[in-house]
Design a protein around this motif. Structure first.
Motif, PDB file in Angstrom:
ATOM      1  N   ASN A  93       0.833  -1.210   0.000  1.00 19.41           N
ATOM      2  CA  ASN A  93       0.000   0.000   0.000  1.00 19.41           C
ATOM      3  C   ASN A  93       0.861   1.251   0.000  1.00 19.41           C
ATOM      4  OD1 ASN A  93      -2.856  -0.590  -0.061  1.00 19.41           O
ATOM      5  ND2 ASN A  93      -2.601  -1.590   1.916  1.00 19.41           N
ATOM      6  N   ALA A  94       1.958   1.217   0.729  1.00 21.20           N
ATOM      7  CA  ALA A  94       2.854   2.372   0.750  1.00 21.20           C
ATOM      8  C   ALA A  94       3.437   2.644  -0.634  1.00 21.20           C
ATOM      9  CB  ALA A  94       3.969   2.151   1.762  1.00 21.20           C
ATOM     10  N   MET A  95       3.654   1.580  -1.408  1.00 22.44           N
ATOM     11  CA  MET A  95       4.179   1.735  -2.765  1.00 22.44           C
ATOM     12  C   MET A  95       3.083   2.067  -3.768  1.00 22.44           C
ATOM     13  SD  MET A  95       7.028  -1.316  -2.918  1.00 22.44           S
ATOM     14  CE  MET A  95       7.743  -0.654  -4.427  1.00 22.44           C
ATOM     15  N   GLY A  96       1.829   1.766  -3.422  1.00 24.63           N
ATOM     16  CA  GLY A  96       0.719   2.084  -4.297  1.00 24.63           C
ATOM     17  C   GLY A  96       0.368   0.997  -5.285  1.00 24.63           C
ATOM     18  N   TYR A  97       1.038  -0.149  -5.233  1.00 23.86           N
ATOM     19  CA  TYR A  97       0.738  -1.279  -6.112  1.00 23.86           C
ATOM     20  C   TYR A  97       1.388  -2.529  -5.525  1.00 23.86           C
ATOM     21  CZ  TYR A  97       5.532  -0.892  -7.889  1.00 23.86           C
ATOM     22  OH  TYR A  97       6.909  -0.856  -7.995  1.00 23.86           O
ATOM     23  N   PHE A  98       0.959  -3.693  -6.004  1.00 30.03           N
ATOM     24  CA  PHE A  98       1.521  -4.930  -5.487  1.00 30.03           C
ATOM     25  C   PHE A  98       2.867  -5.182  -6.143  1.00 30.03           C
ATOM     26  CE2 PHE A  98       2.087  -9.460  -4.775  1.00 30.03           C
ATOM     27  CZ  PHE A  98       1.639  -9.596  -3.459  1.00 30.03           C
ATOM     28  N   SER A  99       3.925  -5.079  -5.369  1.00 29.18           N
ATOM     29  CA  SER A  99       5.284  -5.094  -5.905  1.00 29.18           C
ATOM     30  C   SER A  99       6.013  -6.407  -5.668  1.00 29.18           C
ATOM     31  CB  SER A  99       6.094  -3.965  -5.253  1.00 29.18           C
ATOM     32  OG  SER A  99       6.091  -4.096  -3.831  1.00 29.18           O
ATOM     33  N   LEU A 100       5.311  -7.435  -5.153  1.00 26.53           N
ATOM     34  CA  LEU A 100       5.988  -8.665  -4.764  1.00 26.53           C
ATOM     35  C   LEU A 100       5.977  -9.736  -5.844  1.00 26.53           C
ATOM     36  CD1 LEU A 100       4.658  -8.919  -1.089  1.00 26.53           C
ATOM     37  CD2 LEU A 100       6.721  -7.780  -1.924  1.00 26.53           C
ATOM     38  N   GLY A 101       5.324  -9.460  -6.964  1.00 23.97           N
ATOM     39  CA  GLY A 101       5.317 -10.414  -8.063  1.00 23.97           C
ATOM     40  C   GLY A 101       4.338 -11.557  -7.842  1.00 23.97           C
ATOM     41  N   ARG A 102       4.272 -12.450  -8.845  1.00 26.15           N
ATOM     42  CA  ARG A 102       3.319 -13.558  -8.775  1.00 26.15           C
ATOM     43  C   ARG A 102       3.624 -14.502  -7.610  1.00 26.15           C
ATOM     44  NH1 ARG A 102      -1.572 -15.046  -8.788  1.00 26.15           N
ATOM     45  NH2 ARG A 102      -1.777 -17.314  -8.916  1.00 26.15           N
ATOM     46  N   LEU A 103       4.888 -14.853  -7.424  1.00 24.22           N
ATOM     47  CA  LEU A 103       5.255 -15.731  -6.320  1.00 24.22           C
ATOM     48  C   LEU A 103       4.926 -15.092  -4.979  1.00 24.22           C
ATOM     49  CD1 LEU A 103       6.558 -18.325  -5.301  1.00 24.22           C
ATOM     50  CD2 LEU A 103       8.786 -17.177  -5.427  1.00 24.22           C
ATOM     51  N   GLY A 104       5.195 -13.803  -4.857  1.00 22.56           N
ATOM     52  CA  GLY A 104       4.877 -13.096  -3.628  1.00 22.56           C
ATOM     53  C   GLY A 104       3.385 -13.088  -3.352  1.00 22.56           C
ATOM     54  N   CYS A 105       2.585 -12.970  -4.410  1.00 23.97           N
ATOM     55  CA  CYS A 105       1.128 -12.995  -4.256  1.00 23.97           C
ATOM     56  C   CYS A 105       0.674 -14.339  -3.715  1.00 23.97           C
ATOM     57  CB  CYS A 105       0.467 -12.695  -5.598  1.00 23.97           C
ATOM     58  SG  CYS A 105      -1.346 -12.747  -5.555  1.00 23.97           S
ATOM     59  N   VAL A 106       1.189 -15.413  -4.280  1.00 21.94           N
ATOM     60  CA  VAL A 106       0.802 -16.758  -3.845  1.00 21.94           C
ATOM     61  C   VAL A 106       1.214 -16.985  -2.388  1.00 21.94           C
ATOM     62  CG1 VAL A 106       1.173 -19.221  -4.199  1.00 21.94           C
ATOM     63  CG2 VAL A 106       0.871 -17.711  -6.176  1.00 21.94           C
ATOM     64  N   LEU A 107       2.442 -16.611  -2.054  1.00 23.00           N
ATOM     65  CA  LEU A 107       2.934 -16.833  -0.690  1.00 23.00           C
ATOM     66  C   LEU A 107       2.172 -15.987   0.321  1.00 23.00           C
ATOM     67  CD1 LEU A 107       6.801 -17.020  -1.303  1.00 23.00           C
ATOM     68  CD2 LEU A 107       5.204 -18.909  -0.937  1.00 23.00           C
ATOM     69  N   GLU A 108       1.911 -14.730  -0.028  1.00 21.30           N
ATOM     70  CA  GLU A 108       1.183 -13.853   0.887  1.00 21.30           C
ATOM     71  C   GLU A 108      -0.255 -14.320   1.072  1.00 21.30           C
ATOM     72  OE1 GLU A 108      -1.191 -10.130   1.942  1.00 21.30           O
ATOM     73  OE2 GLU A 108      -1.208 -11.181   0.029  1.00 21.30           O
ATOM     74  N   GLY A 109      -0.903 -14.687  -0.035  1.00 19.69           N
ATOM     75  CA  GLY A 109      -2.274 -15.179   0.055  1.00 19.69           C
ATOM     76  C   GLY A 109      -2.372 -16.448   0.873  1.00 19.69           C
ATOM     77  N   PHE A 110      -1.440 -17.372   0.653  1.00 23.95           N
ATOM     78  CA  PHE A 110      -1.440 -18.625   1.414  1.00 23.95           C
ATOM     79  C   PHE A 110      -1.176 -18.362   2.892  1.00 23.95           C
ATOM     80  CE2 PHE A 110       1.100 -22.006   3.378  1.00 23.95           C
ATOM     81  CZ  PHE A 110       0.195 -23.048   3.334  1.00 23.95           C
ATOM     82  N   ALA A 111      -0.209 -17.503   3.200  1.00 20.36           N
ATOM     83  CA  ALA A 111       0.140 -17.238   4.595  1.00 20.36           C
ATOM     84  C   ALA A 111      -1.027 -16.636   5.358  1.00 20.36           C
ATOM     85  CB  ALA A 111       1.358 -16.314   4.664  1.00 20.36           C
TER      86      ALA A 111
END
Length: 347
Positions: A93-111
């Protein structure tokens, strides 16, 4: 002039990544900053409170008992949700967009899903714990370490079983809301995805909710019967019953505020393809769920007199402003005393 080319290239790449992740201007830069501050405050507070619970439990032997295992397990689950869900969401949110990439999305969503459902199951285990202690008369069922450990293990296994399928193709983890965090794919109309979401809702929300409602309903009914038996001997039992009733109401309301909006949003989107929900509104249920990392330890732990009497002096260098509080004024202390009247020892 050549020295500026790497800077311009980096800027262009950043802009391109932002367009890929968020092709529409879903929220202003100020809006993203406000969301970052909100989730940041709740995440830091959640981390502090839940670490405090774990540290205080380790430091005080009287807290390391079976009835407190589920409470500590809830704190660990909330801690994981705050660290692996709240902090990354604050950064994106501080960056204004999702900056973690596809792998980051999967890991964050799963966690977030894994720790969140484990915490939700822990709330159900707490309800069952209290039901067993209060509602099993004459010591027929003694709540022992193996029961507490079994409940803790079950909460993690249950969460793991139902959050790993998206990692292997049954549904997926995708961006949600204002596209700065990830969650199970509520939007896909594919038959496989819809079957997963429906089963996920039933087993990870409806089942824990039913367990909580049945356990606390039975608990209140039992307290009512005890009140009728002792009303001529001790007039304070009516006040005792009201305290426990208020505690239960607070717990159930907190549960509904945390999870019902998220479940209702997911089901609405799944069963009504034409339904449009503003991305900012769609973000609210996710934030309510993540904010549970703060009020869960307050409701379930710091309203518990035993924990509070250890935690407050730990924070205030030995001083406890509630030290003179009379016995029996705490709802959880009341539960213990009522259970003793049924000859069930909670400690």
């Amino acid at each position: 002039m050549d020295d500026l080319q790497p800077v311009r290239l980096h800027k262009n790449i950043s802009q391109l990544l932002r367009l890929i992740n968020d092709p529409n201007d879903l929220l202003s830069r100020t809006g993203y900053t406000i969301l970052a501050v909100i989730i940041g405050v709740f995440s830091v507070a959640g981390i502090f409170l839940n670490v405090l619970v774990v540290v205080v439990t380790i430091s005080h032997r009287q807290l390391r008992q079976p009835l407190n295992f589920a409470l500590v397990n809830l704190a660990i689950a909330d801690l994981g949700c705050a660290i692996f869900g709240g902090v990354p969401t604050m950064v994106t949110n501080a960056m204004g967009y999702f900056s973690l990439g596809r792998l980051g999305c999967v890991l964050e969503g799963f966690a977030v899903a894994f720790f969140g459902i484990a915490g939700l199951c822990s709330v159900a285990v707490i309800a069952v714990d209290r039901y067993v202690v209060v509602c099993r008369p004459l010591g027929v069922v003694m709540f022992q370490t193996r029961h507490a450990v079994g409940g803790v293990v079950l909460s993690w296994v249950w969460s793991f079983v139902w959050n790993t399928p998206p990692l292997f193709g049954w549904s997926s983890y995708e961006l949600e809301g204002v596209r700065t965090s990830c969650a199970p794919n509520w939007y896909s109309r594919e038959q496989g995805n819809m079957s997963y979401i429906l089963i996920y809702f039933l087993l990870c929300f409806a089942v824990p909710f039913c367990i909580i409602m049945v356990s606390y309903t039975r608990l209140l009914w039992t307290l009512r019967q005890v009140t009728k038996l002792h009303v001529t001997e001790n007039r304070s039992t009516i006040r005792v019953e009201m305290q426990v009733a208020r505690m239960v109401v607070v717990m159930v309301i907190a549960f509904l505020l945390t999870w019902l909006p998220y479940a209702a949003f997911a089901l609405s989107v799944m069963f009504n393809p034409s339904l449009y929900i503003d991305p900012l509104i769609a973000t609210v249920p996710m934030y309510l769920a993540k904010c549970s990392t703060v009020y869960n330890p307050i409701i379930y732990i710091f309203m518990n007199r035993q924990f509070r009497d250890c935690a407050v002096p730990f924070l205030l260098c030995g001083w406890n402003p509630w030290a003179s509080e009379p016995e029996g004024s705490e709802a959880d202390t009341t539960i213990s005393s009522v259970s003793k009247s049924h000859r069930v020892t909670p400690t």
